[in-house]
Design a protein around this motif. Structure first.
Motif, mmCIF file in Angstrom:
data_model
loop_
_atom_site.group_PDB
_atom_site.id
_atom_site.type_symbol
_atom_site.label_atom_id
_atom_site.label_comp_id
_atom_site.label_asym_id
_atom_site.label_seq_id
_atom_site.Cartn_x
_atom_site.Cartn_y
_atom_site.Cartn_z
ATOM 1 N N THR A 11 0.616 -1.526 0.100
ATOM 2 C CA THR A 11 0.033 -0.070 -0.253
ATOM 3 C C THR A 11 0.888 1.189 0.320
ATOM 4 O O THR A 11 2.712 1.322 -0.238
ATOM 5 C CB THR A 11 -0.933 0.050 0.998
ATOM 6 O OG1 THR A 11 -1.832 1.054 0.607
ATOM 7 C CG2 THR A 11 -0.061 0.142 2.643
ATOM 8 N N GLY A 12 0.035 2.705 -0.391
ATOM 9 C CA GLY A 12 0.375 3.550 -0.316
ATOM 10 C C GLY A 12 0.010 4.676 -0.648
ATOM 11 O O GLY A 12 -0.810 4.557 -1.643
ATOM 12 N N LYS A 18 3.345 1.280 -6.195
ATOM 13 C CA LYS A 18 2.958 0.114 -5.891
ATOM 14 C C LYS A 18 3.126 -1.390 -7.012
ATOM 15 O O LYS A 18 3.620 -2.306 -7.130
ATOM 16 C CB LYS A 18 1.515 -0.170 -5.811
ATOM 17 C CG LYS A 18 1.367 0.825 -3.998
ATOM 18 C CD LYS A 18 0.171 1.129 -3.308
ATOM 19 C CE LYS A 18 -0.406 1.962 -4.807
ATOM 20 N NZ LYS A 18 -0.352 3.205 -4.354
ATOM 21 N N SER A 142 -2.254 -5.645 -4.419
ATOM 22 C CA SER A 142 -1.713 -3.830 -3.645
ATOM 23 C C SER A 142 -3.486 -3.560 -3.003
ATOM 24 O O SER A 142 -4.482 -3.841 -4.094
ATOM 25 C CB SER A 142 -1.289 -2.646 -4.710
ATOM 26 O OG SER A 142 -2.694 -2.946 -6.068
ATOM 27 N N ILE A 145 -4.411 3.337 0.079
ATOM 28 C CA ILE A 145 -4.437 3.996 1.261
ATOM 29 C C ILE A 145 -6.084 4.811 1.441
ATOM 30 O O ILE A 145 -6.767 4.929 0.394
ATOM 31 C CB ILE A 145 -3.406 5.204 1.553
ATOM 32 C CG1 ILE A 145 -3.610 6.096 0.798
ATOM 33 C CG2 ILE A 145 -2.277 4.294 1.720
ATOM 34 C CD1 ILE A 145 -1.782 7.766 1.257
ATOM 35 N N ARG A 159 -7.307 -5.774 4.807
ATOM 36 C CA ARG A 159 -5.607 -4.982 6.123
ATOM 37 C C ARG A 159 -5.623 -5.452 7.275
ATOM 38 O O ARG A 159 -5.149 -5.674 7.160
ATOM 39 C CB ARG A 159 -6.333 -3.646 5.990
ATOM 40 C CG ARG A 159 -5.016 -3.346 6.366
ATOM 41 C CD ARG A 159 -4.715 -1.465 6.550
ATOM 42 N NE ARG A 159 -5.312 -0.945 5.745
ATOM 43 C CZ ARG A 159 -5.698 -0.540 5.695
ATOM 44 N NH1 ARG A 159 -7.062 -0.428 6.645
ATOM 45 N NH2 ARG A 159 -6.622 0.806 4.622
ATOM 46 N N LEU A 166 1.001 -6.332 6.092
ATOM 47 C CA LEU A 166 1.215 -4.817 5.063
ATOM 48 C C LEU A 166 2.700 -4.287 4.696
ATOM 49 O O LEU A 166 3.504 -4.286 6.105
ATOM 50 C CB LEU A 166 0.284 -4.087 5.925
ATOM 51 C CG LEU A 166 -0.016 -2.676 5.208
ATOM 52 C CD1 LEU A 166 -0.906 -2.777 4.484
ATOM 53 C CD2 LEU A 166 -1.200 -1.581 6.271
ATOM 54 N N THR A 168 3.946 -0.555 3.424
ATOM 55 C CA THR A 168 3.717 0.529 3.504
ATOM 56 C C THR A 168 4.947 1.436 2.799
ATOM 57 O O THR A 168 5.839 1.343 3.399
ATOM 58 C CB THR A 168 3.214 1.137 4.247
ATOM 59 O OG1 THR A 168 2.100 0.075 5.405
ATOM 60 C CG2 THR A 168 2.650 2.489 4.144
ATOM 61 N N ASN A 170 6.944 3.969 0.365
ATOM 62 C CA ASN A 170 7.649 5.402 0.052
ATOM 63 C C ASN A 170 8.500 5.715 -0.559
ATOM 64 O O ASN A 170 9.486 3.627 -1.043
ATOM 65 C CB ASN A 170 8.087 6.114 1.399
ATOM 66 C CG ASN A 170 8.737 5.956 2.524
ATOM 67 O OD1 ASN A 170 9.668 5.456 2.398
ATOM 68 N ND2 ASN A 170 8.502 5.386 3.825
#
Ligand SMILES: Nc1ncnc2c1ncn2[C@@H]1O[C@H](COP(=O)(O)OP(=O)(O)OP(=O)(O)O)[C@@H](O)[C@H]1O
Length: 192
Positions: A11-12, A18, A142, A145, A159, A166, A168, A170
């Protein structure tokens, strides 16, 4: 029931990478062992003259079907649900994605990019995802958010699933996350 941790959720924020991560993991797994049976789909943009005009769903073996569009305006499409400026072609999505989620005897991994708002307009999609989770097949998927603090109930359910791990993303951690997911998955697939 799947063994704990067999559902890898990436996720993100939009555009963080992703899909890129998922495709890189897929390519690394295939080059590590071409006989791994990996099935599933990803979603990609359709662009015309530099402008995004829709999305299509693409299977890992290259078959494609429209998912959503700004340019379709038929009498049929007037009844389609909308996400932002896009009309979602549920029948087209389902015709390609649902058969792809059917687990076969030799399936090693299911890739689902993504479990998002457009895809979830199909009432058959999430039950099919849950069915995959109930099988013993590892999943790499995927999820978006929460937007403006609002979570899609099916995404929240995924989730919070006991088998889910999970990741996440960046921009600083996405390459390390890719390596982490790849090495965990290749281990699972070798034992599968
Ligand atoms: N690890 C990376 N290194 C360099 N560029 C990257 C990396 N991951 C993604 N990108 C670039 O960032 C852009 C967005 O990537 P991608 O489509 O994978 O994001 P996404 O999170 O799936 O987006 P969306 O939420 O819109 O589906 C692409 O142009 C891609 O090439």
């Amino acid at each position: 029931m799947a063994a704990p941790g067999k559902c890898f959720l990436v996720t993100g924020p939009p555009g963080v990478g992703k899909s890129t991560l998922i495709m890189r993991v897929f390519e690394s797994l295939k080059s590590s062992n071409p006989s791994f049976k990996i099935q599933g789909f990803y979603t990609r943009e359709i662009r015309q003259g530099g402008e995004r005009v829709g999305f299509e769903v693409v299977t890992l073996d290259g078959r494609r079907a429209p998912l959503a569009s700004t340019t379709i305006s038929s009498s049929e499409s007037s009844r389609w649900p909308t996400v932002g400026k896009y009309k979602v072609d549920i029948a087209s999505f389902e015709s390609l994605a649902l058969p792809e989620l059917e687990v076969k005897e030799d399936t090693d991994l299911l890739i689902i990019d993504e479990v998002g708002k457009m895809e979830l307009y199909s009432s058959s999609f999430f039950p099919a995802v849950l069915k995959v989770l109930e099988s013993n097949i590892p999943v790499l998927a995927s999820i978006p958010i929460p937007k403006f603090g609002r979570d899609i109930p099916a995404v929240a359910r995924l989730r919070n699933h006991p088998d889910a791990s999970l990741f996440t993303l960046n921009p600083s951690n996405r390459d390390a996350m890719k390596e982490q997911i790849y090495s965990q998955l290749v281990d699972i697939l070798r034992k599968h």
